[in-house]
Design an enzyme around this catalytic site. Structure first.
Site, PDB file in Angstrom:
ATOM      1  N   ASN A  67       0.821  -1.218   0.000  1.00  0.00           N
ATOM      2  CA  ASN A  67       0.000   0.000   0.000  1.00  0.00           C
ATOM      3  C   ASN A  67       0.853   1.265   0.000  1.00  0.00           C
ATOM      4  OD1 ASN A  67      -2.263  -1.576  -0.053  1.00  0.00           O
ATOM      5  ND2 ASN A  67      -2.831  -1.228   2.064  1.00  0.00           N
ATOM      6  N   HIS A  78      -7.753   5.587  11.802  1.00  0.00           N
ATOM      7  CA  HIS A  78      -8.474   4.564  11.046  1.00  0.00           C
ATOM      8  C   HIS A  78      -7.890   3.193  11.355  1.00  0.00           C
ATOM      9  CE1 HIS A  78     -10.723   2.755   7.799  1.00  0.00           C
ATOM     10  NE2 HIS A  78      -9.614   2.324   7.240  1.00  0.00           N
ATOM     11  N   ARG A  91     -19.578   3.033   8.110  1.00  0.00           N
ATOM     12  CA  ARG A  91     -19.829   1.824   8.912  1.00  0.00           C
ATOM     13  C   ARG A  91     -20.590   2.156  10.184  1.00  0.00           C
ATOM     14  NH1 ARG A  91     -13.726  -0.446   8.019  1.00  0.00           N
ATOM     15  NH2 ARG A  91     -14.145  -1.662   6.135  1.00  0.00           N
ATOM     16  N   MET A 151     -14.936   1.152   0.359  1.00  0.00           N
ATOM     17  CA  MET A 151     -13.962   2.235   0.192  1.00  0.00           C
ATOM     18  C   MET A 151     -14.354   3.130  -0.972  1.00  0.00           C
ATOM     19  SD  MET A 151     -10.233   0.591   0.985  1.00  0.00           S
ATOM     20  CE  MET A 151     -10.453  -1.022   0.271  1.00  0.00           C
ATOM     21  N   ILE A 162      -7.204   6.983   0.266  1.00  0.00           N
ATOM     22  CA  ILE A 162      -7.949   5.941   0.963  1.00  0.00           C
ATOM     23  C   ILE A 162      -7.004   4.750   0.988  1.00  0.00           C
ATOM     24  CG2 ILE A 162      -9.986   4.469   0.987  1.00  0.00           C
ATOM     25  CD1 ILE A 162     -11.388   6.584  -0.735  1.00  0.00           C
ATOM     26  N   ASN A 176      -4.683   1.873   3.750  1.00  0.00           N
ATOM     27  CA  ASN A 176      -4.406   1.314   5.079  1.00  0.00           C
ATOM     28  C   ASN A 176      -2.942   0.928   5.176  1.00  0.00           C
ATOM     29  OD1 ASN A 176      -6.769   1.349   6.607  1.00  0.00           O
ATOM     30  ND2 ASN A 176      -7.610  -0.365   5.471  1.00  0.00           N
ATOM     31  N   ASP A 181     -15.107   4.808   8.095  1.00  0.00           N
ATOM     32  CA  ASP A 181     -15.512   4.565   9.483  1.00  0.00           C
ATOM     33  C   ASP A 181     -16.861   5.211   9.787  1.00  0.00           C
ATOM     34  OD1 ASP A 181     -13.126   3.123  10.128  1.00  0.00           O
ATOM     35  OD2 ASP A 181     -12.080   5.034  10.168  1.00  0.00           O
TER      36      ASP A 181
END
Length: 145
Positions: free
Chosen positions: A5, A87, A63, A136, A28, A30, A60
């Site tokens: 990533n 996050h 969700r 995402m 976006i 991680n 987040d």
């Protein structure tokens, strides 16, 4: 995962630094808590404001809104849960005390935990072979709206 990533983010940030250095770059990615600061360093090294790089944690919020809508019976579009922090696990801080109607006290702790662990829940559901790519994309589209 971090290396893969980070390399993808690096390539995007380098391309943006050349092609559109005045643009705001919303990543976006991680782990956003680690990769975004590293990408800011690339911009700094090129004399570009690191404030042009932002990490997207809208996922987040999406969700949290979904989980709260399930508890309070409201349409997800009528729910707004503020989420602050990062996050990653415990750094995700849903402000459940701000939700109307209030969430029953007996559900707050488990809901807080579920929101913090939602990403892991998706990865586990996919048997470790993926992440929440559709979520995402939705979060990115919502941010851009």
């Amino acid at each position: 995962l971090f290396s893969i990533n980070a390399n993808i983010a690096r390539d995007i940030v380098l391309a943006c630094s050349e092609a559109c250095p005045e643009a705001v770059v919303a990543l976006i990615v991680n782990p956003v808590n680690s990769i975004v600061p590293a990408m800011c360093e690339i911009y700094k090294s090129k004399g570009i404001s690191p404030r042009k790089i932002v990490g997207v944690t809208t996922l987040d919020v999406v969700r949290a809104n979904k989980f709260v809508s399930e508890i309070n019976g409201k349409h997800v579009g009528d729910v707004a849960v503020p989420v602050v922090g990062g996050h990653a696990g415990k750094t995700i801080l849903p402000l459940l005390s701000q939700v109307t109607p209030p969430i029953p006290d007996g559900k707050i702790r488990s809901l807080d935990q579920r929101i913090q662990d939602a990403g892991t829940e998706v990865v586990d559901a996919k048997g470790g072979k993926g992440s929440a790519t559709l979520s995402m994309a939705y979060a990115g589209a919502r941010l851009g709206k």
